[in-house]
Design an enzyme around this catalytic site. Structure first.
Site, PDB file in Angstrom:
ATOM      1  N   ASP A 275      62.019  55.053  13.506  1.00 44.66           N
ATOM      2  CA  ASP A 275      61.155  55.666  14.517  1.00 44.66           C
ATOM      3  C   ASP A 275      60.007  54.746  14.921  1.00 44.66           C
ATOM      4  OD1 ASP A 275      60.456  56.539  11.706  1.00 44.66           O
ATOM      5  OD2 ASP A 275      58.604  57.104  12.729  1.00 44.66           O
TER       6      ASP A 275
ATOM      7  N   GLY B 256      58.657  63.033  15.885  1.00 43.22           N
ATOM      8  CA  GLY B 256      57.983  63.266  17.155  1.00 43.22           C
ATOM      9  C   GLY B 256      56.538  62.811  17.126  1.00 43.22           C
TER      10      GLY B 256
ATOM     11  N   ASP C 207      54.057  50.461  16.883  1.00 43.94           N
ATOM     12  CA  ASP C 207      53.551  51.355  15.833  1.00 43.94           C
ATOM     13  C   ASP C 207      53.020  50.576  14.631  1.00 43.94           C
ATOM     14  OD1 ASP C 207      53.524  53.858  16.849  1.00 43.94           O
ATOM     15  OD2 ASP C 207      55.106  54.671  15.586  1.00 43.94           O
TER      16      ASP C 207
ATOM     17  N   ARG D  44      50.475  63.040  16.727  1.00 40.99           N
ATOM     18  CA  ARG D  44      49.051  62.930  17.072  1.00 40.99           C
ATOM     19  C   ARG D  44      48.835  62.089  18.322  1.00 40.99           C
ATOM     20  NH1 ARG D  44      47.283  58.886  12.229  1.00 40.99           N
ATOM     21  NH2 ARG D  44      49.089  57.532  12.386  1.00 40.99           N
TER      22      ARG D  44
ATOM     23  N   ASP E 256      46.487  66.692  11.029  1.00 41.51           N
ATOM     24  CA  ASP E 256      45.393  67.149  11.886  1.00 41.51           C
ATOM     25  C   ASP E 256      45.455  66.574  13.298  1.00 41.51           C
ATOM     26  OD1 ASP E 256      44.561  64.513  11.551  1.00 41.51           O
ATOM     27  OD2 ASP E 256      42.912  65.013  10.199  1.00 41.51           O
TER      28      ASP E 256
END
Length: 486
Positions: free
Chosen positions: A252, A90, A262, A93, A125
């Site tokens: 993914d 998923g 990506d 960020r 984070d």
């Protein structure tokens, strides 16, 4: 022209419901400032090329301000990473802010990368660093200029927010554009969690909005998968022909649209090396340059498995069997054009393979070889290129076969030069150029990244004063392996 704060939204993916994504608001970065923006990407949204209101860019894409029509959501998906299935990935960020419609009626996803933590952050984070954001921005705009399908990048926003990777760095955000952010991994998630109703809902959504011509087929989902195979065959052919190594071809990271997606530790080849590994985490070389073709086929097979509740296995296999011949046809056509050959001949594949074998292990710059080959007559160009090869006698044999091939095809040298310069870039996104721009940006100087972006937007044209961007890498910049940390 539209203004940045007055975009038309139509958030189709958000309407699929909570099984597909989770509503999350962006977490603002501190002291946001515009690092670089793409005029070409702005034009896709009917926005002016000039970024006169840099403060508005910083507010919107630094997470401080949101359009009233935006519906930011983190998408859920899974995927195979280095061959092993990860059941829950998923957007860890990134947030799909919404979908914008331009004046041509095209829908563009606005995806903010580095927007903070989400339910899918997996102990991360939720931030992206300036270094990786600049790299993704440059590639997202450089590849389309070469004719390679890709997601696009509108801008990068820097900040004073600290983040820790191998060392302390600063957080940044990147605004990514794509007609869709649906990945192979979206289908895998619903297949492996046995949510077959949602799997069909997702497939119907993608069919309606991105493969509408397949609706007329007797078996629309089978027709859609075939098109996905076809698009990926052409995409990978373009990667290989132009020496692009993606680095992390997990499922993914594969777009259902067949576009480059990506960006991580990617690289364009400097010296030709079929076994080049650009990702320093890829110890086994799974995603090496030469493996990109079989890995793309493997990933398509993983997608096919996820579609078995919707499509007969025999039909999926038949489409998968098309991948390699389609790839080979596209690749050979591109390489033929790069060699200045306009008509197919029986021995062209052997001519290309022999050239690559001669390049392997030699100090031959992959991109500049083709550019220089078109600068002069074949005889003069080949003579000037000869010294770059280790086995010069073997190169001489190849050169003679190539010279005869050009002679048989005929045509004048000026037409040949123009054809070759139209497909052989003078400027490519070398890792050392990106690294120099990043190091300057980390010191607050954005001049270099903006100039590099400008040069790469016109890769085939000679640009006076930009000769330094054509140079081969210095010793420190050769064969750089890039970290996955971003």
């Amino acid at each position: 022209m539209k203004s940045l704060d007055d975009l038309d939204f139509d958030n189709r993916f958000a309407r699929l419901g909570g099984a597909f994504s989770t509503e999350v608001l962006p977490d603002p970065i501190a002291e946001p400032r515009l690092v670089v923006a793409s005029p070409a990407a702005l034009a896709l949204l009917d926005l002016p090329a000039e970024t006169s209101d840099e403060a508005l860019f910083a507010e919107l894409f630094g997470g401080h301000k949101l359009w009233s029509e935006a519906e930011p959501r983190a998408m859920v998906y899974s995927g195979h990473q280095f061959g092993s299935y990860n059941p829950r990935l998923g957007d860890g960020r990134g947030l799909l802010l919404g979908e914008v419609i331009n004046q041509a009626g095209e829908h563009w996803d606005l995806h903010l990368k580095g927007a903070g933590q989400t339910p899918y952050s997996r102990m991360g984070d939720g931030r992206a660093v300036l270094r990786s954001s600049i790299r993704e921005f440059l590639a997202s705009e450089a590849l389309p200029a070469l004719g390679i399908p890709s997601s696009r990048a509108l801008c990068v926003i820097g900040s004073s927010t600290p983040v820790w990777r191998e060392k302390k760095e600063s957080a940044a955000t990147l605004l990514r554009l794509a007609p869709s952010h649906v990945r192979f991994g979206h289908f895998e998630y619903f297949y492996y969690t046995r949510q077959h109703d949602q799997l069909k809902q997702l497939a119907a959504f993608v069919l309606e909005h991105h493969f509408a011509d397949c609706n007329a087929a007797e078996r629309p989902y089978a027709a859609m998968f075939r098109q996905v195979v076809e698009r990926n065959a052409e995409l990978i052919a373009r990667w290989q022909a132009y020496g692009f190594c993606h680095g992390v071809m997990n499922t993914d990271n594969m777009s259902i649209l067949g576009i480059t997606f990506d960006y991580g530790p990617y690289a364009f080849l400097d010296d030709f090396d079929a076994n080049h590994i650009c990702n320093h985490s890829d110890d086994a070389g799974r995603y090496s340059f030469s493996n990109q073709v079989p890995i793309a086929h493997w990933n398509l097979a993983a997608l096919a498995q996820a579609l078995t509740p919707l499509v007969e296995v025999d039909e999926l296999r038949a489409s998968l069997d098309l991948f390699l011949p389609l790839y080979q046809a596209h690749y050979l056509d591109l390489m033929r054009r790069r060699l200045g050959l306009g008509v197919a001949a029986e021995n062209d594949q052997a001519l290309v393979q022999e050239l690559l074998q001669r390049m392997q292990g030699s100090a031959v710059d992959y991109s500049l070889f083709f550019r220089r080959l078109g600068e002069e007559t074949p005889e003069r160009a080949l003579a000037s290129l000869r010294d770059d090869f280790v086995d010069r006698e073997a190169f001489d044999r190849w050169a003679e076969a190539y010279r005869r091939r050009v002679e048989e095809e005929g045509g004048d040298q000026e037409s040949r030069r123009r054809r070759m310069h139209a497909v052989n870039p003078l400027y490519v996104l070398r890792n050392y150029l990106a690294q120099q721009a990043i190091e300057a940006a980390e010191q607050g100087d954005y001049t270099e990244v903006r100039l590099l972006h400008q040069v790469l937007s016109r890769p085939f044209e000679e640009q006076p004063g930009m000769e330094r961007f054509t140079r081969r890498p210095p010793d420190w910049g050769r064969h750089l392996e890039i970290s996955c940390s971003s």
